[in-house]
Design an enzyme around this catalytic site. Structure first.
Site, PDB file in Angstrom:
ATOM      1  N   ASP A   1       0.365  -1.115  -0.343  1.00 49.42           N
ATOM      2  CA  ASP A   1      -0.025  -0.618   0.452  1.00 49.42           C
ATOM      3  C   ASP A   1       0.723   0.853  -0.068  1.00 49.42           C
ATOM      4  OD1 ASP A   1      -2.103  -1.350   0.103  1.00 49.42           O
ATOM      5  OD2 ASP A   1      -2.157  -1.887   2.026  1.00 49.42           O
TER       6      ASP A   1
ATOM      7  N   LYS B   1       2.192   2.289  -4.890  1.00 46.72           N
ATOM      8  CA  LYS B   1       2.060   1.832  -6.684  1.00 46.72           C
ATOM      9  C   LYS B   1       1.541   1.726  -7.634  1.00 46.72           C
ATOM     10  CE  LYS B   1       2.318  -2.233  -4.151  1.00 46.72           C
ATOM     11  NZ  LYS B   1       2.388  -2.144  -2.474  1.00 46.72           N
TER      12      LYS B   1
ATOM     13  N   GLY C   1      -4.796  -4.169  -3.778  1.00 45.56           N
ATOM     14  CA  GLY C   1      -5.639  -2.887  -3.609  1.00 45.56           C
ATOM     15  C   GLY C   1      -4.791  -2.127  -4.430  1.00 45.56           C
TER      16      GLY C   1
ATOM     17  N   GLN D   1       2.418  -6.344  -2.986  1.00 45.81           N
ATOM     18  CA  GLN D   1       2.742  -6.406  -1.311  1.00 45.81           C
ATOM     19  C   GLN D   1       3.665  -5.429  -1.839  1.00 45.81           C
ATOM     20  OE1 GLN D   1       0.994  -9.237  -3.557  1.00 45.81           O
ATOM     21  NE2 GLN D   1      -0.272  -8.516  -2.307  1.00 45.81           N
TER      22      GLN D   1
HETATM   23  P1  GDP Z   1      -0.434   0.216  -3.700  1.00 43.75           P
HETATM   24  O1  GDP Z   1      -1.438  -1.357  -2.936  1.00 43.75           O
HETATM   25  O2  GDP Z   1       0.478   0.241  -3.244  1.00 43.75           O
HETATM   26  O3  GDP Z   1      -1.247   1.007  -5.468  1.00 43.75           O
HETATM   27  O4  GDP Z   1      -0.984   1.444  -2.669  1.00 43.75           O
HETATM   28  P2  GDP Z   1      -2.870   1.618  -2.110  1.00 43.75           P
HETATM   29  O5  GDP Z   1      -3.763   2.536  -3.661  1.00 43.75           O
HETATM   30  O6  GDP Z   1      -3.549   0.668  -1.454  1.00 43.75           O
HETATM   31  O7  GDP Z   1      -2.464   3.007  -1.671  1.00 43.75           O
HETATM   32  C1  GDP Z   1      -2.401   4.238  -1.312  1.00 43.75           C
HETATM   33  C2  GDP Z   1      -4.052   4.869  -1.314  1.00 43.75           C
HETATM   34  O8  GDP Z   1      -2.956   6.639  -1.423  1.00 43.75           O
HETATM   35  C3  GDP Z   1      -3.721   5.221  -1.929  1.00 43.75           C
HETATM   36  O9  GDP Z   1      -5.876   5.818  -1.719  1.00 43.75           O
HETATM   37  C4  GDP Z   1      -3.567   6.494  -3.045  1.00 43.75           C
HETATM   38  O10 GDP Z   1      -4.910   6.803  -3.820  1.00 43.75           O
HETATM   39  C5  GDP Z   1      -2.858   7.368  -2.242  1.00 43.75           C
HETATM   40  N1  GDP Z   1      -1.833   7.713  -2.467  1.00 43.75           N
HETATM   41  C6  GDP Z   1      -1.187   7.366  -3.521  1.00 43.75           C
HETATM   42  N2  GDP Z   1      -0.411   8.296  -3.436  1.00 43.75           N
HETATM   43  C7  GDP Z   1      -0.328   9.460  -2.845  1.00 43.75           C
HETATM   44  C8  GDP Z   1      -0.100  10.449  -2.107  1.00 43.75           C
HETATM   45  O11 GDP Z   1       1.378  11.208  -2.386  1.00 43.75           O
HETATM   46  N3  GDP Z   1      -0.682  11.320  -1.340  1.00 43.75           N
HETATM   47  C9  GDP Z   1      -1.942  11.149  -0.928  1.00 43.75           C
HETATM   48  N4  GDP Z   1      -2.288  12.031   0.270  1.00 43.75           N
HETATM   49  N5  GDP Z   1      -2.284   9.924  -0.752  1.00 43.75           N
HETATM   50  C10 GDP Z   1      -1.687   8.682  -2.375  1.00 43.75           C
HETATM   51  P1  IMO Z   2      -1.556  -3.986  -1.966  1.00 50.33           P
HETATM   52  O1  IMO Z   2      -0.101  -4.694  -3.793  1.00 50.33           O
HETATM   53  C1  IMO Z   2      -1.454  -4.616   1.820  1.00 50.33           C
HETATM   54  C2  IMO Z   2      -1.623  -8.826   3.540  1.00 50.33           C
HETATM   55  C3  IMO Z   2      -2.823  -9.302   4.355  1.00 50.33           C
HETATM   56  C4  IMO Z   2      -1.833 -10.029   5.578  1.00 50.33           C
HETATM   57  C5  IMO Z   2      -0.747 -10.990   5.050  1.00 50.33           C
HETATM   58  C6  IMO Z   2      -0.854 -11.893   3.431  1.00 50.33           C
HETATM   59  O2  IMO Z   2      -2.361  -3.085  -2.061  1.00 50.33           O
HETATM   60  O3  IMO Z   2       0.202  -2.881  -1.758  1.00 50.33           O
HETATM   61  P2  IMO Z   2      -2.589 -12.586   2.341  1.00 50.33           P
HETATM   62  O4  IMO Z   2      -3.599 -12.513   1.437  1.00 50.33           O
HETATM   63  O5  IMO Z   2      -1.956 -11.993   0.947  1.00 50.33           O
HETATM   64  O6  IMO Z   2      -1.994 -14.126   2.407  1.00 50.33           O
HETATM   65  O7  IMO Z   2      -2.369 -11.967   3.174  1.00 50.33           O
HETATM   66  O8  IMO Z   2      -0.216  -9.318   3.656  1.00 50.33           O
HETATM   67  N1  IMO Z   2      -1.121  -8.102   2.597  1.00 50.33           N
HETATM   68  C7  IMO Z   2      -1.336  -6.397   1.642  1.00 50.33           C
HETATM   69  N2  IMO Z   2      -1.060  -5.901   2.715  1.00 50.33           N
HETATM   70  N3  IMO Z   2      -0.798  -4.432   0.504  1.00 50.33           N
HETATM   71  C8  IMO Z   2      -1.172  -5.819  -0.007  1.00 50.33           C
HETATM   72  O9  IMO Z   2      -1.284  -5.416  -1.935  1.00 50.33           O
HETATM   73  C9  IMO Z   2      -1.197  -6.808   1.338  1.00 50.33           C
HETATM   74  N4  IMO Z   2      -2.027  -7.810   0.452  1.00 50.33           N
HETATM   75  C10 IMO Z   2      -1.082  -8.527   1.493  1.00 50.33           C
HETATM   76  O10 IMO Z   2      -3.343  -8.051   4.983  1.00 50.33           O
HETATM   77  O11 IMO Z   2      -1.096  -9.090   6.772  1.00 50.33           O
HETATM   78 MG    MG Z   3      -3.147  -1.300  -1.570  1.00 51.35          MG
END
Ligand code: GDP
Ligand code: IMO
Ligand code: MG
Length: 433
Positions: free
Chosen positions: A13, A16, A40, A224
């Site tokens: 999260d 990426k 996600g 991840q």
């Molecule tokens: P990922 O799984 O690595 O793609 O990250 P996620 O999308 O799960 O979580 C990152 C969250 O932060 C998302 O809701 C993005 O829209 C948001 N986001 C990304 N870059 C920034 C930033 O620089 N500032 C803020 N406030 N939100 C950001």
């Molecule tokens: P993105 O790509 C954050 C975490 C789960 C749990 C552990 C194992 O959005 O960064 P799993 O379902 O993979 O067997 O769960 O890994 N986890 C993540 N945490 N971002 C993710 O993906 C994750 N995918 C799995 O919460 O702790």
């Molecule tokens: Mg994510």
């Protein structure tokens, strides 16, 4: 070398999806290399949000090729829904979205098993996303998985299902007290999936090598993060795949020498969702504050993310195990209202001071962070589009992070939208990766 891998440098999260979408403008191909629908990735374009689980984050650019690589575990049900939603929102997928014929399929039995293991009182709760990820990778390693390439051979599929159920049904019945599955029902599910995956199925290994040979820019999208990697993460509180750079090569069928740049995406602080040690975690009040400021709720499960200061011990580990060539620091804006910002520079474990990331989960659980504190900038960074226009203290913070990590910062993100980004060195992104 036109291949750049984008990798999570923390516990996932990190943003990426945003970074891949941004860099996709200069790429020809975006390929996911591991993980599954546990990911996600939120991409915000002109205020509109898209959440991607399996489809690569290059899909929002009209003319890009998107590949789901052999290292991915593909849940056809989730894939079908995602494709349908994208189409509904006007995103064309036909002819530009491809699934490797070697990807492993996640079936409902895998999701059932994931949920049963997480729910079992005696089991080890990992806080998984219950998307069937670990059971699918277990079946891959156990050689009872199915791949798109196998789906047009009914006899082979039936024999694999039979072998698989021989063991799974013992677990379902004896351990988890649920009804056994019939081979016919599982085969019917597999046949249904065949229909939904077939239009996208391709030999993506050959495809990607053709793109490399043609000198095309290729982005490899990680899911991840490093600290969730099955080998290098906080085992056993990890996911089931190699989210690190080695996984990027094997997960799309490239050799390691073909990846020229490896970018680590890292928040200006840290979050984690699910169970497991988190040395720099805030107390509940501060965690709540940062969660609300940063919208730190999982994009797959909606769970509240745990929040803490940036952990340099973890980041340096990520620099090492991925061979990071650069960093993208995201969510700097979330720190705009903090008067002080901490960075953990070492762990104290008993009488020892550690600067390397410990392998032992009990050491990590006992680790007390040693913080270096930085002055906040107490002004908005959201409108900044150059490094020089950032508040002085934000510049000092980023320079210190760069120095401690030992890798240069290529990008700084100051908002979720594609436009809310600072290219520290624009030139590095204008040409071939
Ligand atoms: P990922 O799984 O690595 O793609 O990250 P996620 O999308 O799960 O979580 C990152 C969250 O932060 C998302 O809701 C993005 O829209 C948001 N986001 C990304 N870059 C920034 C930033 O620089 N500032 C803020 N406030 N939100 C950001
Ligand atoms: P993105 O790509 C954050 C975490 C789960 C749990 C552990 C194992 O959005 O960064 P799993 O379902 O993979 O067997 O769960 O890994 N986890 C993540 N945490 N971002 C993710 O993906 C994750 N995918 C799995 O919460 O702790
Ligand atoms: Mg994510």
């Amino acid at each position: 070398m036109p291949v750049l891998a984008v990798i999570g440098a923390q516990w996932g999260d990190e943003g990426k999806g945003k970074i891949v979408d941004l860099l996709a403008e200069n790429a020809h191909v975006v390929a996911r290399y591991q993980g599954g629908a546990n990911a996600g990735h939120e991409v915000v374009v002109g205020g509109t949000s898209f959440i991607l689980h399996l489809v690569p984050s290059g899909i929002l650019h009209k003319d890009k090729i998107n590949i789901i690589g052999n290292g991915v575990v593909l849940d056809p049900e989730s894939f079908e829904k995602e494709v349908k939603d994208l189409k509904k929102r006007g995103i064309k997928v036909a002819g530009r979205l491809f699934v490797s014929d070697r990807a492993q399929l996640t079936l409902s039995l895998h999701k059932q098993l994931d949920a049963a293991r997480e729910g079992s009182a005696d089991g080890k709760k990992i806080g998984s996303t219950k998307r069937g990820i670990s059971p699918t990778y277990m079946d891959k390693a156990g050689r009872v998985g199915l791949r798109p390439a196998d789906l047009n051979d009914p006899a082979y599929c039936r024999s694999i299902i039979k072998a698989n159920l021989l063991e799974k049904n013992v677990l379902f019945q004896k351990l988890y007290g649920v009804k056994p599955l019939s081979a016919a029902a599982v085969y019917a599910e597999v046949k249904r999936h065949f229909a939904s995956v077939k239009p996208f199925q391709a030999d993506t290994t050959v495809m990607i090598h053709d793109f490399v040979a043609a000198g095309k820019n290729i982005l490899l999208e990680g899911a991840q993060g490093t600290l969730l990697d099955i080998d290098h993460g906080t085992y056993p509180y990890v996911t089931a795949s190699n989210s690190t750079a080695g996984g990027a090569a094997s997960g799309v069928g490239l050799g390691p020498t073909q990846i020229g740049r490896v970018m680590g995406v890292c928040k200006a602080y840290t979050t984690r969702v699910g169970e497991g040690p988190f040395p720099t975690e805030f107390d509940p009040k501060k965690s709540h504050l940062v969660r609300e400021l940063g919208g730190e709720y999982g994009r797959t499960t909606g769970r509240a993310r745990r929040c803490g200061w940036l952990d340099m011990v973890g980041l340096r580990h990520a620099v090492r195990v991925n061979g990071l060539t650069e960093l993208a620091i995201t969510k700097l804006d979330v720190l705009d209202t903090m008067d002080e910002i901490g960075v953990c520079v070492a762990y104290k474990v008993g009488s020892k001071t550690l600067t390397g990331f410990p392998a032992s989960v009990s050491d990590l659980s006992r680790a007390k962070p040693v913080f270096k504190m930085f002055k906040g900038w107490l002004s908005s960074t959201k409108q900044c589009r150059t490094f020089a226009s950032l508040p002085k203290n934000a510049q000092l913070y980023l320079k210190a992070v760069e120095k401690m990590a030992g890798t240069s910062i290529g990008l700084v993100s100051v908002g979720a939208d594609r436009s809310e980004t600072i290219f520290v060195n624009r030139k590095a992104f204008d040409y071939k990766f």
